[in-house]
Write a protein that holds these residues in place. Structure first.
Motif, mmCIF file in Angstrom:
data_model
loop_
_atom_site.group_PDB
_atom_site.id
_atom_site.type_symbol
_atom_site.label_atom_id
_atom_site.label_comp_id
_atom_site.label_asym_id
_atom_site.label_seq_id
_atom_site.Cartn_x
_atom_site.Cartn_y
_atom_site.Cartn_z
ATOM 1 N N CYS A 1 0.851 -1.198 0.000
ATOM 2 C CA CYS A 1 0.000 0.000 0.000
ATOM 3 C C CYS A 1 0.883 1.243 0.000
ATOM 4 O O CYS A 1 2.073 1.174 0.295
ATOM 5 C CB CYS A 1 -0.931 0.021 1.211
ATOM 6 S SG CYS A 1 -0.089 0.073 2.786
ATOM 7 N N SER A 2 0.288 2.359 -0.360
ATOM 8 C CA SER A 2 1.006 3.637 -0.396
ATOM 9 C C SER A 2 0.489 4.516 0.741
ATOM 10 O O SER A 2 -0.523 4.201 1.376
ATOM 11 C CB SER A 2 0.736 4.340 -1.736
ATOM 12 O OG SER A 2 -0.641 4.687 -1.797
ATOM 13 N N ILE A 3 1.155 5.642 0.960
ATOM 14 C CA ILE A 3 0.670 6.554 2.010
ATOM 15 C C ILE A 3 -0.678 7.153 1.598
ATOM 16 O O ILE A 3 -1.524 7.446 2.447
ATOM 17 C CB ILE A 3 1.709 7.645 2.359
ATOM 18 C CG1 ILE A 3 1.233 8.418 3.600
ATOM 19 C CG2 ILE A 3 1.951 8.590 1.178
ATOM 20 C CD1 ILE A 3 2.290 8.992 4.444
ATOM 21 N N GLU A 4 -0.895 7.271 0.301
ATOM 22 C CA GLU A 4 -2.193 7.795 -0.166
ATOM 23 C C GLU A 4 -3.319 6.818 0.193
ATOM 24 O O GLU A 4 -4.420 7.235 0.545
ATOM 25 C CB GLU A 4 -2.172 8.049 -1.682
ATOM 26 C CG GLU A 4 -1.376 9.277 -2.103
ATOM 27 C CD GLU A 4 0.137 9.052 -2.131
ATOM 28 O OE1 GLU A 4 0.568 7.868 -2.088
ATOM 29 O OE2 GLU A 4 0.884 10.049 -2.178
ATOM 30 N N ASP A 5 -3.021 5.504 0.087
ATOM 31 C CA ASP A 5 -4.020 4.496 0.491
ATOM 32 C C ASP A 5 -4.352 4.671 1.971
ATOM 33 O O ASP A 5 -5.519 4.673 2.366
ATOM 34 C CB ASP A 5 -3.481 3.065 0.294
ATOM 35 C CG ASP A 5 -3.303 2.706 -1.176
ATOM 36 O OD1 ASP A 5 -4.102 3.191 -1.998
ATOM 37 O OD2 ASP A 5 -2.361 1.946 -1.494
ATOM 38 N N ILE A 6 -3.315 4.796 2.777
ATOM 39 C CA ILE A 6 -3.521 4.920 4.226
ATOM 40 C C ILE A 6 -4.311 6.187 4.546
ATOM 41 O O ILE A 6 -5.228 6.164 5.351
ATOM 42 C CB ILE A 6 -2.159 4.904 4.953
ATOM 43 C CG1 ILE A 6 -1.588 3.490 4.831
ATOM 44 C CG2 ILE A 6 -2.297 5.346 6.398
ATOM 45 C CD1 ILE A 6 -0.322 3.255 5.556
ATOM 46 N N HIS A 7 -3.944 7.264 3.867
ATOM 47 C CA HIS A 7 -4.652 8.534 4.062
ATOM 48 C C HIS A 7 -6.147 8.351 3.755
ATOM 49 O O HIS A 7 -7.010 8.771 4.528
ATOM 50 C CB HIS A 7 -4.036 9.584 3.142
ATOM 51 C CG HIS A 7 -4.531 10.975 3.369
ATOM 52 N ND1 HIS A 7 -4.466 11.603 4.591
ATOM 53 C CD2 HIS A 7 -5.113 11.873 2.519
ATOM 54 C CE1 HIS A 7 -4.975 12.821 4.485
ATOM 55 N NE2 HIS A 7 -5.375 13.003 3.250
ATOM 56 N N ARG A 8 -6.423 7.678 2.650
ATOM 57 C CA ARG A 8 -7.818 7.456 2.240
ATOM 58 C C ARG A 8 -8.543 6.582 3.272
ATOM 59 O O ARG A 8 -9.663 6.883 3.682
ATOM 60 C CB ARG A 8 -7.839 6.792 0.855
ATOM 61 C CG ARG A 8 -9.201 6.846 0.173
ATOM 62 C CD ARG A 8 -9.193 6.164 -1.197
ATOM 63 N NE ARG A 8 -8.988 4.731 -1.108
ATOM 64 C CZ ARG A 8 -7.898 4.086 -1.535
ATOM 65 N NH1 ARG A 8 -6.907 4.749 -2.092
ATOM 66 N NH2 ARG A 8 -7.793 2.778 -1.411
ATOM 67 N N TRP A 9 -7.879 5.506 3.730
ATOM 68 C CA TRP A 9 -8.499 4.614 4.713
ATOM 69 C C TRP A 9 -8.823 5.368 5.998
ATOM 70 O O TRP A 9 -9.873 5.182 6.593
ATOM 71 C CB TRP A 9 -7.579 3.431 5.048
ATOM 72 C CG TRP A 9 -7.296 2.523 3.890
ATOM 73 C CD1 TRP A 9 -8.086 2.342 2.779
ATOM 74 C CD2 TRP A 9 -6.140 1.677 3.706
ATOM 75 N NE1 TRP A 9 -7.491 1.443 1.927
ATOM 76 C CE2 TRP A 9 -6.311 1.019 2.462
ATOM 77 C CE3 TRP A 9 -4.998 1.418 4.466
ATOM 78 C CZ2 TRP A 9 -5.367 0.107 1.972
ATOM 79 C CZ3 TRP A 9 -4.056 0.510 3.984
ATOM 80 C CH2 TRP A 9 -4.238 -0.129 2.752
ATOM 81 N N HIS A 10 -7.906 6.221 6.408
ATOM 82 C CA HIS A 10 -8.119 6.938 7.666
ATOM 83 C C HIS A 10 -9.186 8.031 7.513
ATOM 84 O O HIS A 10 -9.934 8.293 8.445
ATOM 85 C CB HIS A 10 -6.792 7.491 8.199
ATOM 86 C CG HIS A 10 -5.893 6.406 8.728
ATOM 87 N ND1 HIS A 10 -4.675 6.648 9.312
ATOM 88 C CD2 HIS A 10 -6.058 5.052 8.770
ATOM 89 C CE1 HIS A 10 -4.122 5.486 9.685
ATOM 90 N NE2 HIS A 10 -4.935 4.515 9.352
ATOM 91 N N LEU A 11 -9.268 8.606 6.318
ATOM 92 C CA LEU A 11 -10.373 9.552 6.056
ATOM 93 C C LEU A 11 -11.700 8.793 6.121
ATOM 94 O O LEU A 11 -12.686 9.288 6.674
ATOM 95 C CB LEU A 11 -10.204 10.206 4.681
ATOM 96 C CG LEU A 11 -9.178 11.346 4.592
ATOM 97 C CD1 LEU A 11 -8.892 11.705 3.137
ATOM 98 C CD2 LEU A 11 -9.647 12.582 5.368
ATOM 99 N N GLU A 12 -11.692 7.575 5.581
ATOM 100 C CA GLU A 12 -12.916 6.752 5.609
ATOM 101 C C GLU A 12 -13.314 6.359 7.034
ATOM 102 O O GLU A 12 -14.470 6.084 7.314
ATOM 103 C CB GLU A 12 -12.730 5.496 4.736
ATOM 104 C CG GLU A 12 -12.796 5.805 3.238
ATOM 105 C CD GLU A 12 -12.260 4.688 2.338
ATOM 106 O OE1 GLU A 12 -12.136 4.937 1.124
ATOM 107 O OE2 GLU A 12 -11.948 3.588 2.851
#
Ligand code: ZN
Length: 227
Positions: free
Chosen positions: A33-44
């Motif tokens: 995963c990328s940091i963008e994925d993590i950012h999106r997951w945490h926004l979710e």
């Protein structure tokens, strides 16, 4: 260590005033995963965005998530007194490679030094979770991050090519070469001094104006490890 500012945009702003007393280590619980994925997951999750201060990918690249002064969202009850670092991977099902480990170690050490602190925790030590996974090199990083000058002083013998012998000091040499971006081959810092390590040492010696003999003696050790 290559640090990239991921320049994430956080929702609703972040709370500041983080006062780091410890480093808390996590895994992404995702093999890739990328940091963008993590950012999106945490926004979710309904959070402001990436809850970690740093994210370390398998190739050793370090990404900035939240500003260090921002309160994190990674470890309940400790978010205002810690720096949260997440490693790409699922260390319940895989082991960590050396490139990622080296960056994680370097990053952790630099944070401990910066704040004059010494505590490192795996997430599970502070909260009921299996993060960062059974195979996460937690004991190793605690030990190596705490290691002072003594542990890196010249071991007192010539370190030379011997592909059949595993040697921890060779591992230290190889890790340093990798950190300085010398190619030591695809096996990484495995503790075996083979052809690729020899080439890297010779290249390092040439770059540093040292005698090029492919042997790590006191001078090369000093320049490589302590320089
Ligand atoms: Zn965690």
């Amino acid at each position: 260590m290559n640090i990239i500012n991921a320049d994430l945009s956080f929702r609703d702003g972040l709370s500041y005033g983080n006062n780091p007393k410890m480093v808390v280590l996590h895994h992404a619980d995702a093999v890739s995963c990328s940091i963008e994925d993590i950012h999106r997951w945490h926004l979710e999750n309904g959070w402001s965005g990436c809850g970690y201060h740093y994210f370390v990918r398998k190739d050793g690249t370090v990404y900035i998530g939240r500003d260090e002064k921002a309160i994190g969202a990674h470890c309940l009850n400790y978010n205002a007194v810690s720096i949260g670092i997440c490693a790409e991977g699922n260390f319940n099902v895989e082991a960590m490679g050396e490139a990622q480990y080296n960056s994680l170690l370097q990053l952790t050490k630099s944070i401990l030094n910066k704040y004059g602190i010494s505590k490192i925790y795996g997430h599970f030590e502070l909260y009921s979770t299996d993060c960062p996974g059974n195979n996460f090199p937690l004991d190793r990083i605690k030990k190596e991050a705490a290691a002072g000058e003594n542990c890196t002083s010249y071991p007192g013998y010539l370190i030379k090519m011997n592909p059949g012998l595993e040697d921890d000091n060779v591992k230290i040499v190889q890790s340093k070469l990798m950190e300085k971006e010398y190619d030591i081959g695809r096996c990484g810092a495995d503790g075996y001094f083979g052809e690729k390590t020899l080439e890297a040492i010779e290249k390092f010696q040439a770059d540093e104006g040292l005698m090029v003999d492919g042997v790590v003696g006191g001078n090369t050790w000093e320049r490589l490890i302590l320089g």
